[in-house]
Design a protein around this motif. Structure first.
Motif, mmCIF file in Angstrom:
data_model
loop_
_atom_site.group_PDB
_atom_site.id
_atom_site.type_symbol
_atom_site.label_atom_id
_atom_site.label_comp_id
_atom_site.label_asym_id
_atom_site.label_seq_id
_atom_site.Cartn_x
_atom_site.Cartn_y
_atom_site.Cartn_z
ATOM 1 N N ARG A 1 0.978 -1.053 -0.108
ATOM 2 C CA ARG A 1 0.053 0.004 0.096
ATOM 3 C C ARG A 1 0.751 1.468 -0.185
ATOM 4 O O ARG A 1 0.638 1.929 -0.673
ATOM 5 C CB ARG A 1 -1.055 0.032 1.060
ATOM 6 N N GLN B 1 1.625 6.414 -6.834
ATOM 7 C CA GLN B 1 0.196 7.579 -7.329
ATOM 8 C C GLN B 1 0.935 8.795 -7.290
ATOM 9 O O GLN B 1 0.566 9.599 -8.128
ATOM 10 C CB GLN B 1 -0.880 7.302 -6.572
ATOM 11 N N GLN C 1 -2.884 2.386 -15.277
ATOM 12 C CA GLN C 1 -3.624 1.227 -15.521
ATOM 13 C C GLN C 1 -3.659 0.038 -14.233
ATOM 14 O O GLN C 1 -4.607 -0.708 -13.771
ATOM 15 C CB GLN C 1 -3.362 0.146 -16.661
ATOM 16 N N TYR D 1 -1.962 1.526 -11.234
ATOM 17 C CA TYR D 1 -1.878 2.158 -9.868
ATOM 18 C C TYR D 1 -3.163 3.059 -9.788
ATOM 19 O O TYR D 1 -2.945 4.413 -9.817
ATOM 20 C CB TYR D 1 -0.596 3.076 -9.629
ATOM 21 N N ASN D 2 -4.285 2.472 -10.307
ATOM 22 C CA ASN D 2 -5.555 3.468 -10.284
ATOM 23 C C ASN D 2 -6.226 3.248 -8.854
ATOM 24 O O ASN D 2 -5.754 2.380 -8.016
ATOM 25 C CB ASN D 2 -6.327 2.933 -11.444
ATOM 26 N N GLU D 3 -7.235 4.176 -8.661
ATOM 27 C CA GLU D 3 -7.762 4.170 -7.590
ATOM 28 C C GLU D 3 -8.715 2.740 -6.955
ATOM 29 O O GLU D 3 -8.781 2.576 -5.923
ATOM 30 C CB GLU D 3 -9.174 5.353 -7.228
ATOM 31 N N THR D 4 -9.372 2.502 -8.047
ATOM 32 C CA THR D 4 -9.984 0.860 -7.775
ATOM 33 C C THR D 4 -9.093 0.053 -7.360
ATOM 34 O O THR D 4 -9.393 -0.642 -6.008
ATOM 35 C CB THR D 4 -10.585 0.410 -8.918
ATOM 36 N N ASN D 5 -7.870 -0.206 -7.709
ATOM 37 C CA ASN D 5 -6.986 -1.128 -7.279
ATOM 38 C C ASN D 5 -6.498 -0.776 -5.979
ATOM 39 O O ASN D 5 -6.107 -1.534 -5.163
ATOM 40 C CB ASN D 5 -5.693 -1.169 -8.214
ATOM 41 N N ARG D 6 -6.479 0.541 -5.480
ATOM 42 C CA ARG D 6 -5.817 0.953 -4.229
ATOM 43 C C ARG D 6 -6.909 0.620 -3.287
ATOM 44 O O ARG D 6 -6.607 0.117 -2.017
ATOM 45 C CB ARG D 6 -5.700 2.855 -4.325
ATOM 46 N N LEU D 7 -8.313 0.781 -3.531
ATOM 47 C CA LEU D 7 -9.274 0.358 -2.691
ATOM 48 C C LEU D 7 -9.343 -1.109 -2.471
ATOM 49 O O LEU D 7 -9.671 -1.576 -1.271
ATOM 50 C CB LEU D 7 -10.475 1.153 -3.148
ATOM 51 N N LEU D 8 -9.157 -1.941 -3.462
ATOM 52 C CA LEU D 8 -8.993 -3.312 -3.448
ATOM 53 C C LEU D 8 -7.945 -3.777 -2.482
ATOM 54 O O LEU D 8 -8.214 -4.546 -1.613
ATOM 55 C CB LEU D 8 -8.761 -4.008 -4.623
#
Length: 172
Positions: A96, A103, A138, A140-147
């Motif tokens: 993380r 990011q 692709q 390091y996007n926000e969706t992958n961060r939240l996952l």
């Protein structure tokens, strides 16, 4: 398979305790018991060892308290599982931190790209930077961060749950 009843009567282990010892879910163990699922090789070996112990106990009729033995095995297994979960938590936390650092780097690269475009820098340079930024976005996007954050929270809950189970076992 009647291993569940045999283990319960000979060692005092519940389905959940056997599953924890074997490193599988209770559901996987239940499916194995009714013949709808196969156990991983490591679990089969552990089960064989446990059943061998059970058979030796029955044939030798030693004066062993099965519930105490089962409790010790379960405590040891839970301690190991807790350690593994804590190591996983450390790993995810490091990921993380790296993720958030990447990011920030992408944001800085985007700012530099905007400056270079305003200065009419070579299109080759601009395209090179823009392609790298798009490729990194692709991953390091926000969706992958939240996952990743969700994974961290799941592991935290797992550690908490294991520690509660250990406390209960150690009190009895």
């Amino acid at each position: 398979m009647k291993a569940t009843n045999s283990l319960k009567s000979n060692l005092g282990l519940t389905q959940e305790e056997v599953a924890l010892y074997l490193g599988v879910t209770r559901s996987q163990w239940s499916m194995y018991c009714i013949g709808k699922r196969k156990l991983p090789t490591e679990a089969i070996q552990k089960l064989a060892d446990l059943l061998a112990f059970s058979q030796n106990y029955i044939s030798n009729k030693k004066e062993i308290k099965p519930s105490l033995k089962a409790r010790k095995i379960t405590i040891r297994m839970l301690e190991n599982k807790c350690t593994k979960a804590e190591l996983k938590l450390i790993s995810y936390t490091k990921k993380r931190m790296l993720f958030e650092k990447k990011q920030q780097e992408i944001k800085k690269s985007s700012i530099c790209l905007a400056f270079l475009k305003s200065q009419n820098t070579s299109k080759i340079v601009q395209n090179s930077i823009e392609n790298r930024i798009n490729k990194e976005l692709q991953t390091y996007n926000e969706t992958n961060r939240l996952l990743l954050i969700a994974e961290i929270n799941l592991v935290k809950e797992e550690v908490k749950s294991i520690k509660i189970s250990l406390k209960k076992l150690m009190k009895t």
